[in-house]
Design a protein around this motif. Structure first.
Motif, PDB file in Angstrom:
ATOM      1  N   ASP A 226       0.832  -1.202   0.000  1.00  0.00           N
ATOM      2  CA  ASP A 226       0.000   0.000   0.000  1.00  0.00           C
ATOM      3  C   ASP A 226       0.867   1.253   0.000  1.00  0.00           C
ATOM      4  O   ASP A 226       0.579   2.232  -0.693  1.00  0.00           O
ATOM      5  CB  ASP A 226      -0.932   0.003   1.215  1.00  0.00           C
ATOM      6  N   CYS A 227       1.919   1.239   0.798  1.00  0.00           N
ATOM      7  CA  CYS A 227       2.854   2.362   0.804  1.00  0.00           C
ATOM      8  C   CYS A 227       3.434   2.570  -0.588  1.00  0.00           C
ATOM      9  O   CYS A 227       3.416   3.688  -1.124  1.00  0.00           O
ATOM     10  CB  CYS A 227       3.979   2.102   1.810  1.00  0.00           C
ATOM     11  N   VAL A 228       3.930   1.514  -1.185  1.00  0.00           N
ATOM     12  CA  VAL A 228       4.579   1.608  -2.502  1.00  0.00           C
ATOM     13  C   VAL A 228       3.605   2.105  -3.564  1.00  0.00           C
ATOM     14  O   VAL A 228       4.007   2.780  -4.519  1.00  0.00           O
ATOM     15  CB  VAL A 228       5.175   0.237  -2.903  1.00  0.00           C
ATOM     16  N   SER A 229       2.319   1.839  -3.391  1.00  0.00           N
ATOM     17  CA  SER A 229       1.329   2.231  -4.398  1.00  0.00           C
ATOM     18  C   SER A 229       1.208   3.742  -4.566  1.00  0.00           C
ATOM     19  O   SER A 229       0.672   4.220  -5.562  1.00  0.00           O
ATOM     20  CB  SER A 229      -0.043   1.635  -4.062  1.00  0.00           C
ATOM     21  N   TYR A 230       1.695   4.497  -3.596  1.00  0.00           N
ATOM     22  CA  TYR A 230       1.658   5.962  -3.699  1.00  0.00           C
ATOM     23  C   TYR A 230       2.834   6.511  -4.512  1.00  0.00           C
ATOM     24  O   TYR A 230       2.864   7.696  -4.841  1.00  0.00           O
ATOM     25  CB  TYR A 230       1.637   6.599  -2.313  1.00  0.00           C
TER      26      TYR A 230
END
Length: 300
Positions: A226-230
């Motif tokens: 989820d972090c990387v998706s930003y």
């Protein structure tokens, strides 16, 4: 003038003040601001960057009143003068023209009444110890340049960069997160009483970390999907994805909206005395209510 006419005139003036909106907002920055390059003339667009988000494009949709926004992002640009650069010399933002057809000269022609500045990521390239004091001095020089060349300019928003999660092209996680982010706050402290302009701080670090769930000072391997998706990708970790750009625009819009509400309290010709405030470190809920911006009025 009769009392009735005076009352009508006062009501008209108050109504005009209450409806204050920035009309032309220039977003000044590096490749994080530049984003996907799709806003540029076709010959300058880079397909390799099409996967990035473009927060200035989203920003106009986040603000009521439909202001015009200008993307003045130029890849590799920085605040510091060349004397501090061990790599990437010749890249101080205010000395550049239009290396992608949409750069500083075009931002000047746009004649903004507000400027959003998000620079700093490239300033630490090749450096071990970041020159915070010189960075602050050069940030002031940038504001002086904006003020001299943008006649309609009323306000500048200093944006504290969100943390990055990967090293790439001499941009290093520890340098950006540990040294440059605090340096931007220090620079703001030195320019918040800038004569003739209202200067605001939009600090992205806390709301960004709270929303994305990213682990502080950890590289991409330790981050959740989820972090990387930003970010554009795990291999990037510096530039935003479309999802990240939308959230970035949301935080910047909240800061601008807070400033616009504050600006309705006085006539543009009146400069209230600067008042001390604490550093803006809002959480996501506060940011959504406009608490992501810290207002410091320009000194008389």
């Amino acid at each position: 003038m009769s009392r009735l006419r005076m009352l009508i005139a006062l009501c008209v003036a108050l109504a005009a003040a209450a409806e204050f909106r920035f009309e032309r907002i220039a977003c000044i920055g590096d490749s994080v601001t530049r984003g996907d390059s799709k806003h540029e003339p076709r010959k300058f667009q880079e397909r390799s960057k099409f996967g990035r988000g473009n927060y200035p494009k989203v920003l106009a949709k986040k603000l009521p009143g439909g202001p015009k926004t200008f993307n003045g992002g130029m890849s590799g640009k920085k605040i510091l003068t060349d004397e501090h650069a061990e790599r990437g010399s010749g890249n101080q933002y205010i000395t550049q023209n239009n290396d992608n057809g949409r750069g500083y000269l075009e931002a000047i022609k746009f004649d903004p009444d507000a400027v959003v500045v998000m620079l700093g990521v490239n300033d630490g390239k090749g450096l071990k110890n970041f020159p915070k004091s010189d960075f602050a001095k050069d940030y002031r020089r940038a504001l002086e340049d904006f003020q001299a060349k943008m006649p309609s300019l009323k306000a500048v928003f200093v944006v504290v960069q969100f943390p990055i999660i990967n090293d790439d092209n001499d941009v290093e996680v520890k340098m950006v997160n540990d040294q440059i982010i605090p340096a931007i706050r220090k620079a703001y402290d030195s320019i918040k009483n800038f004569k003739g302009l209202d200067v605001y701080l939009i600090d992205l670090e806390d709301p960004w970390m709270a929303k994305t769930g990213c682990v502080e000072n950890a590289k991409v391997e330790a981050q959740t999907p989820d972090c990387v998706s930003y970010y554009r990708s795990a291999g990037d970790g510096i530039h935003t994805s479309e999802k990240g750009a939308a959230f970035l625009a949301e935080l910047v819009a909240a800061g601008i909206e807070a400033a616009q509400r504050d600006l309705t309290t006085y006539s543009p010709t009146y400069r209230p005395t600067a008042r001390p405030t604490s550093r803006a470190r809002a959480d996501v809920d506060t940011a959504s209510r406009g608490g992501a911006a810290e207002r410091v009025a320009a000194a008389p």
